[in-house]
Design a protein around this motif. Structure first.
Motif, PDB file in Angstrom:
ATOM      1  N   VAL A  96     -15.510 -34.274  24.912  1.00 49.01           N
ATOM      2  CA  VAL A  96     -15.572 -33.878  26.321  1.00 49.01           C
ATOM      3  C   VAL A  96     -15.848 -35.115  27.151  1.00 49.01           C
ATOM      4  O   VAL A  96     -16.644 -35.963  26.762  1.00 49.01           O
ATOM      5  N   VAL A  97     -15.182 -35.224  28.280  1.00 49.88           N
ATOM      6  CA  VAL A  97     -15.499 -36.250  29.264  1.00 49.88           C
ATOM      7  C   VAL A  97     -16.140 -35.541  30.440  1.00 49.88           C
ATOM      8  O   VAL A  97     -15.668 -34.497  30.889  1.00 49.88           O
ATOM      9  N   THR A  98     -17.238 -36.101  30.925  1.00 52.86           N
ATOM     10  CA  THR A  98     -17.971 -35.542  32.053  1.00 52.86           C
ATOM     11  C   THR A  98     -17.767 -36.429  33.263  1.00 52.86           C
ATOM     12  O   THR A  98     -17.942 -37.638  33.179  1.00 52.86           O
ATOM     13  N   GLU A  99     -17.361 -35.839  34.366  1.00 52.22           N
ATOM     14  CA  GLU A  99     -17.196 -36.588  35.612  1.00 52.22           C
ATOM     15  C   GLU A  99     -18.265 -36.132  36.586  1.00 52.22           C
ATOM     16  O   GLU A  99     -18.438 -34.942  36.818  1.00 52.22           O
ATOM     17  N   LEU A 100     -18.991 -37.099  37.136  1.00 54.84           N
ATOM     18  CA  LEU A 100     -20.024 -36.807  38.123  1.00 54.84           C
ATOM     19  C   LEU A 100     -19.439 -37.036  39.502  1.00 54.84           C
ATOM     20  O   LEU A 100     -18.907 -38.098  39.789  1.00 54.84           O
ATOM     21  N   SER A 101     -19.523 -36.025  40.340  1.00 55.53           N
ATOM     22  CA  SER A 101     -18.969 -36.106  41.688  1.00 55.53           C
ATOM     23  C   SER A 101     -20.013 -35.549  42.656  1.00 55.53           C
ATOM     24  O   SER A 101     -20.081 -34.336  42.867  1.00 55.53           O
ATOM     25  N   GLY A 102     -20.831 -36.440  43.216  1.00 59.12           N
ATOM     26  CA  GLY A 102     -21.909 -35.968  44.081  1.00 59.12           C
ATOM     27  C   GLY A 102     -22.884 -35.147  43.260  1.00 59.12           C
ATOM     28  O   GLY A 102     -23.407 -35.617  42.261  1.00 59.12           O
ATOM     29  N   GLU A 103     -23.100 -33.904  43.644  1.00 60.76           N
ATOM     30  CA  GLU A 103     -23.978 -33.007  42.899  1.00 60.76           C
ATOM     31  C   GLU A 103     -23.205 -32.121  41.931  1.00 60.76           C
ATOM     32  O   GLU A 103     -23.789 -31.269  41.263  1.00 60.76           O
ATOM     33  N   SER A 104     -21.888 -32.319  41.833  1.00 56.58           N
ATOM     34  CA  SER A 104     -21.048 -31.517  40.936  1.00 56.58           C
ATOM     35  C   SER A 104     -20.818 -32.240  39.616  1.00 56.58           C
ATOM     36  O   SER A 104     -20.802 -33.461  39.557  1.00 56.58           O
ATOM     37  N   VAL A 105     -20.622 -31.466  38.568  1.00 61.49           N
ATOM     38  CA  VAL A 105     -20.282 -31.991  37.251  1.00 61.49           C
ATOM     39  C   VAL A 105     -18.986 -31.323  36.818  1.00 61.49           C
ATOM     40  O   VAL A 105     -18.866 -30.099  36.861  1.00 61.49           O
ATOM     41  N   ILE A 106     -17.999 -32.130  36.418  1.00 62.13           N
ATOM     42  CA  ILE A 106     -16.718 -31.610  35.964  1.00 62.13           C
ATOM     43  C   ILE A 106     -16.570 -31.974  34.495  1.00 62.13           C
ATOM     44  O   ILE A 106     -16.741 -33.137  34.117  1.00 62.13           O
ATOM     45  N   LEU A 107     -16.270 -30.990  33.646  1.00 64.54           N
ATOM     46  CA  LEU A 107     -16.080 -31.218  32.224  1.00 64.54           C
ATOM     47  C   LEU A 107     -14.596 -31.178  31.877  1.00 64.54           C
ATOM     48  O   LEU A 107     -13.885 -30.268  32.292  1.00 64.54           O
ATOM     49  N   TYR A 108     -14.143 -32.161  31.118  1.00 66.84           N
ATOM     50  CA  TYR A 108     -12.767 -32.232  30.641  1.00 66.84           C
ATOM     51  C   TYR A 108     -12.800 -32.125  29.115  1.00 66.84           C
ATOM     52  O   TYR A 108     -13.135 -33.088  28.435  1.00 66.84           O
ATOM     53  N   PRO A 109     -12.467 -30.969  28.540  1.00 64.55           N
ATOM     54  CA  PRO A 109     -12.499 -30.793  27.087  1.00 64.55           C
ATOM     55  C   PRO A 109     -11.182 -31.224  26.433  1.00 64.55           C
ATOM     56  O   PRO A 109     -10.108 -31.098  27.023  1.00 64.55           O
ATOM     57  N   PHE A 110     -11.283 -31.722  25.189  1.00 61.65           N
ATOM     58  CA  PHE A 110     -10.113 -32.180  24.432  1.00 61.65           C
ATOM     59  C   PHE A 110     -10.172 -31.622  23.022  1.00 61.65           C
ATOM     60  O   PHE A 110     -11.245 -31.450  22.454  1.00 61.65           O
TER      61      PHE A 110
END
Length: 76
Positions: free
Chosen positions: A37-51
């Motif tokens: 999984v790659v985690t992207e931090l965007s302000g107070e949001s967290v976006i998960l990219y699963p592979f």
């Protein structure tokens, strides 16, 4: 990315779905096992990219070079 929740059998609320979809190849991933999984931090949001595997992760990262990403590592 697939949502890990869906409506229950009577359309009465969420039911856990232990799978998700690889953002690189759209294969189903069983989330009861480790997966990259790659985690992207965007302000107070967290976006998960699963592979589904490291190959899809490498391909996706080559096509999407961005900052503020943190990879999870497979437990030893």
């Amino acid at each position: 990315m697939a949502n890990n929740y869906r409506n229950g059998p009577n359309n009465d609320g969420p039911t856990v779905d232990n799978s998700t979809t690889c953002v690189s190849c759209n294969s189903r991933i069983d989330t009861t096992e480790w997966y990259p999984v790659v985690t992207e931090l965007s302000g107070e949001s967290v976006i998960l990219y699963p592979f589904c595997d490291d190959e899809c992760l490498d391909k996706w990262q080559a096509e999407n070079p961005q900052s503020k990403r943190v990879e999870n590592e497979e437990p030893s």
